[in-house]
Motif scaffolding. Structure first.
Motif, PDB file in Angstrom:
ATOM      1  N   MET A  48       0.853  -1.183   0.000  1.00  0.00           N
ATOM      2  CA  MET A  48       0.000   0.000   0.000  1.00  0.00           C
ATOM      3  C   MET A  48       0.891   1.237   0.000  1.00  0.00           C
ATOM      4  N   ILE A  56     -22.066   7.487   7.573  1.00  0.00           N
ATOM      5  CA  ILE A  56     -22.368   8.044   6.250  1.00  0.00           C
ATOM      6  C   ILE A  56     -23.645   7.388   5.734  1.00  0.00           C
ATOM      7  N   LEU A  69     -12.915  -2.024   8.348  1.00  0.00           N
ATOM      8  CA  LEU A  69     -12.773  -0.590   8.073  1.00  0.00           C
ATOM      9  C   LEU A  69     -14.103   0.047   7.682  1.00  0.00           C
ATOM     10  N   LEU A 128     -16.171   1.941  10.175  1.00  0.00           N
ATOM     11  CA  LEU A 128     -15.813   3.294  10.606  1.00  0.00           C
ATOM     12  C   LEU A 128     -16.562   4.359   9.810  1.00  0.00           C
ATOM     13  N   PHE A 129     -17.192   3.915   8.742  1.00  0.00           N
ATOM     14  CA  PHE A 129     -17.920   4.867   7.907  1.00  0.00           C
ATOM     15  C   PHE A 129     -19.432   4.717   8.082  1.00  0.00           C
ATOM     16  N   ALA A 167     -10.745  12.518   4.278  1.00  0.00           N
ATOM     17  CA  ALA A 167     -11.582  11.622   5.067  1.00  0.00           C
ATOM     18  C   ALA A 167     -12.517  10.782   4.220  1.00  0.00           C
ATOM     19  N   ILE A 168     -12.759  11.191   2.998  1.00  0.00           N
ATOM     20  CA  ILE A 168     -13.830  10.524   2.247  1.00  0.00           C
ATOM     21  C   ILE A 168     -13.414  10.099   0.852  1.00  0.00           C
ATOM     22  N   ILE A 206       1.142   3.910   3.028  1.00  0.00           N
ATOM     23  CA  ILE A 206       0.379   3.543   4.220  1.00  0.00           C
ATOM     24  C   ILE A 206       1.144   2.419   4.917  1.00  0.00           C
ATOM     25  N   ARG A 237      -8.028   3.842   0.032  1.00  0.00           N
ATOM     26  CA  ARG A 237      -7.320   3.423   1.241  1.00  0.00           C
ATOM     27  C   ARG A 237      -6.892   4.613   2.099  1.00  0.00           C
ATOM     28  N   VAL A 238      -6.564   5.713   1.416  1.00  0.00           N
ATOM     29  CA  VAL A 238      -6.183   6.914   2.159  1.00  0.00           C
ATOM     30  C   VAL A 238      -7.283   7.254   3.160  1.00  0.00           C
ATOM     31  N   ALA A 239      -8.514   7.327   2.645  1.00  0.00           N
ATOM     32  CA  ALA A 239      -9.634   7.681   3.524  1.00  0.00           C
ATOM     33  C   ALA A 239      -9.788   6.635   4.622  1.00  0.00           C
ATOM     34  N   GLU A 240      -9.654   5.392   4.243  1.00  0.00           N
ATOM     35  CA  GLU A 240      -9.895   4.330   5.214  1.00  0.00           C
ATOM     36  C   GLU A 240      -8.874   4.351   6.349  1.00  0.00           C
TER      37      GLU A 240
END
Ligand SMILES: Cc1ncc(COP(=O)(O)O)c(C=O)c1O
Ligand SMILES: Cc1ncc(COP(=O)(O)O)c(C=O)c1O
Lengths: 450, 486, 450, 486
Positions: free
Chosen positions: C1, C30, C23, C26-27, D244-245, C4, D346-349
């Protein structure tokens, strides 16, 4: 005055303190017959803008090439972070870390390098670098001979790079060391177990060898050890992401490993600076040339790093030192340490495998052309010898006219191989690049026919 | 600071740096493969950048501190040399690419050969040696080859003054010679009587640097040359001290037959924390055939190529797999061209001015000079013998305390013949104000040594670590990290 | 990744602490109708090696040109040290220095920049930069209008760069500020004293103007001040190595100076990042947009630096701030500060003079060709308008085919000037370069004739 | 540390940097010339390198420290982006050179426009705004232009939540609007009642970021959009919180009409100690004609060019002399391409994972969360209100003490509505180990605040300077060095 900060006032004040009338007076101990009529006939000075333009034009003129030459210098991708960090002033403009407390950056980095290189080669000790792979091999030969009580004789396969053998010759000859060349098997391109009975101090084992072929390192190592000779492994460190490390060759492992660190983060750069890697078993550490960094404690009991075991070196031991080496290739080692850290074990493995897979593809495609064949059967790594049906030089020239550097012509060094060409494709080559080479070669070869 | 390994975790990786490849090794013989991955760090890209950026900050360097390390010529390394040597056209050049694809690069090297020949007063130069010591090797090997070419096989000795750098005797040994050391007289000159006593038909040559590592110019150099030449030996010039005489005296004029030059000193290429350097060798006419290969030749049609053993069958041979530290050579060329004749001469003049000025400041400040009657060349020696006797503070203690004042220490304990010595080389690129600040620090430390010797002996205090235990390092060598302690 | 650092084990442990299964959980705030069917249709990801190749090919494809275009962006030599130091991680990857104690490097540098820029323009206060010269001019206009009690009207000469006028228009229009264009004198290419009687808040005075001509800044400044209008100087900071600084124009000096900092160390870089310089008299400091660094003392009485007078800024004053600017062009300012330090007053003067002298040579040579003439009489600096005897565009195209960027075609912005071409030669141009342009142009013009 | 000026001396110069020129100005009118040289440093090249190298070491930065500055997205800036944006072919490109000479460059920008449109769910993007605030300006100016184009002149208000970044109200003012602030409810959502109360025919639009600067996702966003749209206003998205999204929600899907993106946050271009940034704007279909110029167009023949007012007569116009911060755009493109769709998601996650993890660690460590019932987005707020009451240690004191622990402090006192707040944004590029170390430091400082509050209030201790006197700085502004005090 480029790079000289003195103003007129500074000069006057300084001469005044020294009570001399001018700068010439400071040279009054030089006999007049030596100093009086010196003049330098040099091209005019250029300011930074002018030299930048000149160098830019020269660099541009040399152009960009699609390169399939390996033969000891390999085009790998170098992460951008590597040289951006290595050229930070604090690394770039520091001296050898003689004042340890003021050089913990360089020292810890070298300690990390030693750790990585020792593990990569499977040996216990690594020094802080030698000049390049060829001179490192020469030092390894000297080291093996020093460590041995017996004959000053070392076996070195013809499948070791010719330039490496030449350097070893230059460096060990004055000490009367005899180098015995071992032939390669014309079918496999590898070194058979030597038919050699006399005592010798060491056997050099290249892996992969100059032809890109994989030697039977276990058998060769055991053969040498059975005869009391030490084994000097000559390796491409990048391939050790996949290949068995010298420390595990045969029953008891090689004794010394040498090689060129270039594939690990040094650009091709017309041949240098690269660096020579040298690792060995613990037992040989006092025969080791070059610098060593050790971990120790400071007055407060905190961890720190310092040059150590310096009694082997020229500045202490002088005429009896293990080598005359002083300055080594520190900054390239810094780059290489950053490179290895960035790739890690997995990335290094991938880089090695991608190079191998690309070379395999290249060889399959080229050897599929009429008039082209593999010279040797068996397993190879990321180089391979092809045999053409005609002289190599004109073919390479024709490829160069299409922007392709097609490989290294073996004709001069191995005339017995016929029209032989050493080719290499690292991870930097795409399927399209390989296709371009194939098409260009096909065109050239068919043209020549008609 | 943690080791880079300690920032890692199994399976962490730098995604952007992994080439695409099939992870399988099908087709490679199993017994030739690695069974365990090497102990390399498993870290993310940012960890690497952060770790090595922070490590770099734990160094003294020219770009951050005054660094008066004698015999090392720590001067400013022009930043342009770095960027120009790293132009893509140079960096991507394969060393075995045909000469026709590298005329810009080869022209640059050829001009550098001419510049160095002119500066040293030599007939020819090879750029291939990769540092000073390898230049020395090449030089002494050429001396050997020259004698051999004349059938003169009995010469088994190289003479070296006791003040010589360690690489000189070490090189002579590597070249198969016995080293004869000769003493220095009270004024820092070679003891001529001693020289006459050791020179003879067994003498292959004499290795010398002038100004010597004692920081003084050897005035009897012509007589020394005469003595050695008369005995059939050759004269080798260790070019480490060229910064002192650039454009003011040529080693060729002094009678030297061979010379190496440290580009990483006199020609301002960086030291990089220990290298890479470059040690071109220059020779007089009669040694030309023996120069190491390759060197750059200009053919009649104006094109450049690398000459090798085919062109020079008497060459001592190759010293590197390709042609030396090309990138360092490019940096030196940039430097030489930016200075030109006048600029190079100024280097010697201002390096000498700075050394003499600082020497005088220190003498006035109560320091004992090794050679108070002599001019300093580009460097000079202070002896702390008396201070040590009076206070117990050694040259090493003194050096460590200077670090606390923000200065790198001078060279300590070299040359070996001056007790408790500091060899100080300020170079031409430092301002008078910096020299004054350094002199003040020296004087302050000397006062501390008298008032609170214990404080000096336990220095440094303000560096990333306190005084390191060298004895422990050597007695219980810990030369590699071997994985986490479980 | 890429970028990351999480391993599988990290992920598991972290989810565990959070007591969520994955993961996605966590959203869970929304609304599903928003988050469930999102997919990005993007080109495939490239690793660093692949993107490097792509970008390298694109950069190479754009080639190298012998450039005689100025028109607001100038090709000057940038010392190698400038960007090697500016891109050091500690400058490159730091944020705006909100925590002063942890940002003394950036803060002291900005303080030094402010000092240099204030002195260069002859003003008392400089901010820490705005986006570019054009937007800085717009902010200067807003500043002058805010500071003035009278009419929201500003006089702006047609001899100000058209793009600058366009940007000012975009930015000040919503606040209902009226911009009045002042004509230039067709003979001299400079701005005559305005024949304008109404009240206005400010007069913009460019020096040199867009045509490269030198305005009579003293007379214009005094004219404006006599009418109660403020004077906004629009300058090329490099020329201030030689030209009179705005602070000394006329009897009492300009009130505000704006301009683009690009000539001081920023590469052409296709138009950015550059930076906007803005300086003013002390009395206007509270109207100043952008950041300001002040020197102060720490708790021990030592000198240190900190952001100050922040009450003008959006993060404190919000809707009543002097501007909405937040992020500025910090790193370019760092480069520029290093550039100014390297050149010093003498080097800057030389750079300006060399540019001027080269442009003079260029103009003499080109205007010597049949069919080419200078458009304006009088003193200019390092740009100049030439008038051709035929349309400019085809001539520029023909020059481009010979690798020459021959200048900026004024036809679109100033149709009344006829076939007008703005040319520029900085210190980077040699006599040979200028000769090359002359020859190429001569060839093209004579071809066209036959 | 001395100022660079103080290293200088009259007449000192950097010889290699002085262009050759005749020093006379014959031909330039005397009264237009400078009579006194500017106060620039007169130093040597090495002084400059040494000074700024040492200055740089006096910064915290991503490359050296964890930097959890909320609302700033201080993530790793890939080094490749720097070198690729600085390729000579890009650096030497003149902005006014013909499009035909820059197809490689323009293709890159065009692809970036498409990538950003896709990521935001917008119909078109202009890259010209030079930072977030300029992007906001462009966005609000387009809202204005849209209303004007419909003859709807009465809309004089922009609604902004109280949690908004200062640039939002400041931008609205610059665009000639009156700002109507609306409050946030207890859970961090927009107070819908308040919104309904202020919205009306005078409403030009609403500026919002989602997740908000409170670090929580506005769940009623569709309802908000409905309310604003129904009233005839448009919805502006402040893209600062896109990290974030990314790849999880598109602002376009939420109902936003205009958006700006901070490439220097979400797309990892560096902050450079305060810039340059880049703030592209994206718009929905109906606002396309108003986009600022230039933007890159691909013509039917596949070639690229810059479109300007001729192509877009309704454009709000130009925002910069050329086309924005090109070099920053190149860096963002490199980043976007290295990540691809999966990488961006993945950045957001992982940014969200890191924020929630750290929030939990701190909550477990006794810190008071501003919104304990909510998920964190990529950032979250800790309030030190209680700690302040109990110990007198303020958020500012706390922040300064964290510096001593080797961490940059979180954002303090923003958003303004949470008392003594710390806005913490760890980003996705930090390891769990770093988050743990930071949490430990936070807990340690809290303990210190209770045990020895005086020690915390006088922090920092280990930085280059102690606590700076901001009041003095503002009361007696010293904004420039004016020459040596004689
Ligand atoms: C006098 C002298 N000779 C020779 C050398 C050896 O040069 P190098 O370190 O480049 O091998 C040095 C460098 O330390 C030196 O100072
Ligand atoms: C929420 C928010 N909006 C807008 C901005 C303004 O962006 P810029 O600083 O690029 O102008 C910022 C940056 O600080 C921000 O955090």
């Amino acid at each position: 005055m480029p790079f000289i900060p003195h103003t007129e006032a500074d000069l006057a004040a300084m001469l005044d303190l020294l009570q001399v009338p001018d700068l010439n007076a400071l040279f009054d101990e030089i006999p007049p017959e030596l100093g009086e009529n010196v003049a330098l006939d040099l091209p005019p000075a250029l300011n930074e803008m002018e030299i930048s333009r000149l160098m830019g034009e020269r660099a541009d003129a040399d152009g960009r090439w699609l390169n399939f030459i390996g033969a000891g210098a390999y085009e790998h991708h170098i992460p951008a972070a590597v040289w951006q960090i290595a050229t930070r002033g604090e690394f770039y403009s520091a001296y050898t870390p003689y004042q340890a407390e003021a050089s913990q950056g360089t020292l810890q980095l070298i300690y990390e390098y030693q750790s990585m290189m020792a593990s990569l080669t499977g040996m216990e000790v690594s020094n802080a670098s030698l000049y390049d792979g060829a001179s490192a091999l020469a030092e390894a030969v000297l080291m093996a001979v020093r460590a041995s009580k017996g004959a000053a004789r070392v076996l070195i396969p013809a499948a070791v790079a010719p330039a490496y053998r030449a350097v070893v010759r230059t460096i060990v000859a004055p000490q009367g060391i005899e180098l015995v060349e071992l032939p390669y098997d014309p079918a496999s391109g590898t070194t058979p177990l030597p038919e050699y009975a006399d005592e010798c101090a060491a056997l050099v084992v290249p892996q992969p060898n100059f032809f890109g072929m994989l030697e039977d390192v276990d058998a060769l190592t055991d053969w040498a050890h059975a005869r009391g000779a030490r084994v000097i492994a000559l390796v491409n460190p990048l391939t050790l992401g996949v290949l068995k490390p010298p420390g595990q060759w045969g029953t008891s492992g090689a004794d010394i490993a040498a090689g060129d660190g270039q594939p690990l983060g040094a650009p091709l750069s017309a041949g240098g600076p690269y660096y020579g890697l040298l690792t060995c078993r613990q037992a040989l550490v006092r025969q080791m040339p070059g610098r060593l960094v050790g971990r120790t404690l400071d007055a407060d009991g905190s961890t720190g790093y310092t040059l150590t075991l310096q009694a082997r070196e020229q500045h202490i031991r002088r005429a009896k030192a293990t080598s005359n080496i002083c300055t080594n290739q520190g900054l390239v080692v810094a780059a290489s340490t950053i490179y290895m850290s960035l790739l890690g074990p997995g990335g290094l493995r991938r880089a090695a495998l991608a190079s191998w897979q690309n070379t395999r593809m290249l060889v399959e495609r080229l050897a599929g052309l009429p008039g082209v064949a593999r010279a040797f059967a068996g397993a190879g790594f990321h180089e391979c010898v092809l045999r053409l049906d005609r002289p190599v030089a004109p073919v390479l020239e024709a490829l160069a006219r299409q922007g392709i550097l097609g490989g290294f012509d073996l004709g001069r060094d191995y005339p017995q191989l016929g029209h032989a060409l050493l080719v290499c494709a690292t991870e930097t080559k795409t399927t399209a690049d390989i296709g371009r080479y194939e098409q260009a070669l096909a065109g050239i070869l068919s043209e020549g026919k008609s | 600071m943690k080791l880079i390994f300690e920032h890692g975790a199994p399976g962490r990786r730098t995604g952007a740096q992994w080439p695409q490849a099939d992870d399988a090794c099908t087709g490679l013989p199993e017994h030739l493969l690695r069974s365990q991955p090497p102990l390399l760090p498993e870290v993310a890209e940012m960890d690497v950048v952060r770790h090595y950026t922070r490590l770099s900050q734990r160094n003294y360097s020219i770009d951050t501190q005054f660094y008066p390390l004698g015999s090392c010529t720590m001067k400013y390394n022009p930043r342009a040399a770095n960027s120009l040597a790293m132009l893509p056209g140079f960096l991507t050049r394969h060393p075995l690419a045909p000469a026709s694809t590298g005329q810009g690069y080869l022209a640059t090297l050829h001009e550098l050969q001419l510049i160095l020949a002119e500066v040293t007063g030599m007939a020819g130069v090879s750029l291939t040696p990769m540092a000073g010591a390898q230049g020395e090797f090449a030089g002494v090997a050429m001396i050997r080859a020259w004698h051999a070419s004349r059938g003169d096989q009995g010469r088994r000795e190289i003479i070296v003054p006791d003040a010589a750098h360690g690489t000189n005797p070490a090189t002579a040994s590597m070249c198969g010679y016995t080293v004869r050391e000769i003493p220095t007289d009270r004024d820092g000159n070679v003891d001529l009587e001693a020289l006459r006593a050791v020179v003879g038909p067994q003498t292959a040559g004499l290795m010398l640097t002038n100004p010597s590592t004692l920081g003084v110019f050897e005035q009897q150099i012509r007589e020394i040359a005469r003595i050695v030449h008369t005995a059939g030996g050759l004269l080798y010039y260790d070019g480490a001290n060229l910064n002192a005489i650039l454009g003011r005296v040529k080693p060729g004029d002094m009678g030297f037959d061979v010379i190496h030059i440290n580009l990483h000193k006199t020609f301002a290429t960086p030291h990089g924390g220990g290298g890479p350097g470059s040690g071109p060798v220059g020779v007089s006419e009669r040694l030309l055939p023996f120069l190491p290969v390759p060197h750059v030749m200009r053919d009649a049609d104006g094109s450049y190529r690398l000459a090798d053993e085919d062109d020079f069958p008497h060459s001592i041979g190759r010293l590197s797999a390709f042609h030396g530290n090309a990138g360092v050579l490019l940096r030196a060329y940039v430097y030489a061209r930016m200075l030109g004749a006048q600029g190079l001469r100024r280097v010697a003049e201002y390096a000498t001015l700075n050394a003499n000025y600082l020497m005088k400041r220190l003498q006035d400040g109560g320091f004992e000079l090794a050679f108070p009657e002599r001019r300093a060349s580009h460097e000079f020696i202070v002896s702390l013998r008396r201070l040590k006797e009076e206070t117990g503070v050694s040259a090493m203690d003194f050096a460590k305390r200077l670090l606390d004042y923000g200065f790198h220490a001078p060279t300590t304990y070299f040359p070996l013949l001056v007790p408790e010595c500091l060899l100080i080389e300020p170079t031409e690129t430092e301002t008078c104000a910096t020299l004054d600040a350094f002199a003040d620090a020296m004087i302050a430390v000397a006062a501390e040594a008298r008032d609170t010797p214990g404080r000096v002996k336990a220095a440094p205090y303000s560096l990333p670590v306190r005084r390191l235990d060298d004895v422990k390092a050597a007695r219980e060598p810990d030369l590699a990290w071997r994985g986490p302690v479980l």
